[in-house]
Design a protein around this motif. Structure first.
Motif, PDB file in Angstrom:
ATOM      1  N   ASP A  94       0.822  -1.212   0.000  1.00 58.11           N
ATOM      2  CA  ASP A  94       0.000   0.000   0.000  1.00 58.11           C
ATOM      3  C   ASP A  94       0.857   1.263   0.000  1.00 58.11           C
ATOM      4  O   ASP A  94       0.501   2.268  -0.620  1.00 58.11           O
ATOM      5  CB  ASP A  94      -0.924   0.014   1.221  1.00 58.11           C
ATOM      6  CG  ASP A  94      -2.028  -1.022   1.137  1.00 58.11           C
ATOM      7  OD1 ASP A  94      -2.238  -1.578   0.034  1.00 58.11           O
ATOM      8  OD2 ASP A  94      -2.677  -1.298   2.170  1.00 58.11           O
ATOM      9  N   ARG A  95       1.986   1.220   0.703  1.00 57.96           N
ATOM     10  CA  ARG A  95       2.842   2.411   0.761  1.00 57.96           C
ATOM     11  C   ARG A  95       3.313   2.791  -0.643  1.00 57.96           C
ATOM     12  O   ARG A  95       3.297   3.975  -1.016  1.00 57.96           O
ATOM     13  CB  ARG A  95       4.034   2.153   1.682  1.00 57.96           C
ATOM     14  CG  ARG A  95       4.967   3.334   1.833  1.00 57.96           C
ATOM     15  CD  ARG A  95       6.176   2.985   2.700  1.00 57.96           C
ATOM     16  NE  ARG A  95       5.787   2.676   4.069  1.00 57.96           N
ATOM     17  CZ  ARG A  95       6.661   2.296   5.021  1.00 57.96           C
ATOM     18  NH1 ARG A  95       7.960   2.179   4.723  1.00 57.96           N
ATOM     19  NH2 ARG A  95       6.251   2.034   6.235  1.00 57.96           N
ATOM     20  N   ALA A  96       3.718   1.809  -1.431  1.00 59.80           N
ATOM     21  CA  ALA A  96       4.180   2.100  -2.787  1.00 59.80           C
ATOM     22  C   ALA A  96       3.032   2.595  -3.665  1.00 59.80           C
ATOM     23  O   ALA A  96       3.223   3.495  -4.489  1.00 59.80           O
ATOM     24  CB  ALA A  96       4.819   0.857  -3.401  1.00 59.80           C
ATOM     25  N   ARG A  97       1.852   2.008  -3.500  1.00 57.41           N
ATOM     26  CA  ARG A  97       0.716   2.473  -4.318  1.00 57.41           C
ATOM     27  C   ARG A  97       0.368   3.918  -3.997  1.00 57.41           C
ATOM     28  O   ARG A  97       0.038   4.694  -4.893  1.00 57.41           O
ATOM     29  CB  ARG A  97      -0.480   1.538  -4.127  1.00 57.41           C
ATOM     30  CG  ARG A  97      -0.382   0.278  -4.979  1.00 57.41           C
ATOM     31  CD  ARG A  97      -1.650  -0.530  -4.942  1.00 57.41           C
ATOM     32  NE  ARG A  97      -1.799  -1.248  -3.687  1.00 57.41           N
ATOM     33  CZ  ARG A  97      -1.176  -2.382  -3.410  1.00 57.41           C
ATOM     34  NH1 ARG A  97      -0.362  -2.928  -4.306  1.00 57.41           N
ATOM     35  NH2 ARG A  97      -1.363  -2.994  -2.255  1.00 57.41           N
ATOM     36  N   ARG A  98       0.451   4.283  -2.726  1.00 55.00           N
ATOM     37  CA  ARG A  98       0.205   5.688  -2.367  1.00 55.00           C
ATOM     38  C   ARG A  98       1.271   6.597  -2.962  1.00 55.00           C
ATOM     39  O   ARG A  98       1.018   7.783  -3.223  1.00 55.00           O
ATOM     40  CB  ARG A  98       0.166   5.844  -0.849  1.00 55.00           C
ATOM     41  CG  ARG A  98      -1.074   5.242  -0.198  1.00 55.00           C
ATOM     42  CD  ARG A  98      -1.205   5.705   1.242  1.00 55.00           C
ATOM     43  NE  ARG A  98      -0.107   5.260   2.078  1.00 55.00           N
ATOM     44  CZ  ARG A  98      -0.095   4.116   2.772  1.00 55.00           C
ATOM     45  NH1 ARG A  98      -1.147   3.302   2.721  1.00 55.00           N
ATOM     46  NH2 ARG A  98       0.946   3.793   3.512  1.00 55.00           N
ATOM     47  N   ALA A  99       2.465   6.042  -3.191  1.00 56.90           N
ATOM     48  CA  ALA A  99       3.561   6.833  -3.765  1.00 56.90           C
ATOM     49  C   ALA A  99       3.581   6.788  -5.284  1.00 56.90           C
ATOM     50  O   ALA A  99       4.484   7.361  -5.898  1.00 56.90           O
ATOM     51  CB  ALA A  99       4.895   6.328  -3.217  1.00 56.90           C
ATOM     52  N   GLY A 100       2.608   6.111  -5.900  1.00 54.86           N
ATOM     53  CA  GLY A 100       2.503   6.152  -7.352  1.00 54.86           C
ATOM     54  C   GLY A 100       2.686   4.845  -8.086  1.00 54.86           C
ATOM     55  O   GLY A 100       2.623   4.818  -9.322  1.00 54.86           O
TER      56      GLY A 100
END
Length: 358
Positions: A285-291
């Motif tokens: 999820d952290r990476a998805r929030r970062a793009g």
């Protein structure tokens, strides 16, 4: 952006270099040149061995760079020696690690705060042969070495799940595609298990985005586990190979626990299958929030098949031979399963009743 890539001939590095050049970056690749480079003409290729300190010092004189990307580091002591030198000629570092860095994987879900293996940044195992049991701890040692040299404010660590796509050298998806082309009854486990391999182009795209945005910290890289299943992947392999298949492939769904009882080697004999509690339990999820954006798995399957059909050949690697079940063993297991479950035909298209793997 001036980019130094350590590696660059194989899979992740090769795709990364091509994408970086397409984006207009000034790219230098440092490797031994032992494998065919296939580097774009715009790339500066510095040959050398990072295990030789004089070669790394000579490389440093070719700098400076905005970012050094290590896609190949797996021996902590070797990584430490190189990053200590390169930290003076590169503003930031990106280290490509692995889901295997997590101590509890594949037996429990993991996120970026999950416990890691103990890692020693000064350790050298004394061998360069692939060891799946040592891989995770070694990568953690490499992460620590990179952080010690660059500091957390100058370091980006990516921990991808299994990486698939064109130029894959490990042979997981290429084996399944080749197997479906052969056709006939196919031993198939776990149709409903969520699966989350990441396409190499999505991994490298996210890496370059973060490098351009001066991103730091740690990111898991994988699509959501709910997007596709193991069965979806196998059906996609059948679909893309159907026009050239020797005969129609028919999936024979077999209970996972039964396969374990028969001694089928997980992760390799049937590539990407593992009966543990959470082999596909990576939270990104952290990476998805970062793009991070991940393409459908079916697209990865189709593009890998196109690459193979157009003459693509994986580089020679010791891990390639590990993958795939022998035809005679597969046929024997299918016959045994059907004999024990006479109401199933070898053309069964519905999943077998499943028990919870232990």
């Amino acid at each position: 952006m001036r980019l130094l890539v350590l590696g660059g001939s194989w899979f992740v590095g090769r795709v990364l270099v091509a994408e970086a050049v397409q984006r207009g970056h000034d790219v230098t690749v440092f490797n031994r040149g032992a494998s065919p480079a296939h580097l774009p003409s715009a790339v500066r290729h510095v040959r050398g061995d990072r295990e030789l300190i004089d070669d790394v010092r000579a490389l440093a004189r070719c700098g400076p760079w905005d970012v050094v990307v290590d896609v190949a580091g797996s021996v902590p002591a070797v990584v430490r020696r190189s990053v200590e030198i390169l930290a003076d000629v590169a503003q930031r570092c990106v280290f490509v690690s692995t889901i295997s860095a997590y101590r509890d994987w594949p037996h429990a879900p993991v996120d970026e705060d999950s416990a890691l293996w103990d890692g020693d940044p000064d350790f050298d195992p004394g061998t360069r042969r692939w060891d799946p049991d040592a891989y995770g701890p070694l990568k953690v040692g490499c992460e620590i070495a990179s952080r010690d040299a660059f500091g957390p404010e100058r370091l980006l660590v990516l921990r991808p799940h299994v990486v698939l796509g064109p130029h894959e050298y490990v042979g997981r998806l290429p084996w399944w595609l080749t197997r479906m082309r052969r056709g006939g009854p196919v031993l198939a486990p776990a149709p409903d298990r969520g699966i989350q391999p990441v396409d190499v182009r999505d991994l490298t795209g996210f890496l370059l985005d973060q490098a351009e945005w001066r991103g730091t910290g740690v990111f898991n890289v994988a699509p959501p586990a709910t997007r596709a299943t193991y069965g979806d992947m196998l059906r996609s392999c059948i679909e893309v190979t159907a026009d050239v298949a020797e005969r129609s492939a028919r999936l024979v769904w077999v209970d996972e626990c039964w396969l374990v009882e028969q001694g089928v080697t997980q992760w390799t004999e049937l590539p990407l299958w593992r009966s543990a509690a959470a082999p596909w339990g990576m939270n990104a999820d952290r990476a998805r929030r970062a793009g991070l954006r991940c393409r459908p798995l079916a697209e990865t399957v189709a593009d890998t098949w196109t690459w193979l059909c157009e003459g693509g050949r994986p580089v020679t690697h010791e891990r390639f031979a590990e993958h795939g079940i022998a035809p005679e063993r597969e046929a024997s297991l299918i016959a045994r399963w059907l004999a024990e479950h006479p109401r199933q035909s070898d053309g069964a298209s519905e999943p077998a009743p499943s028990r919870t793997p232990g």
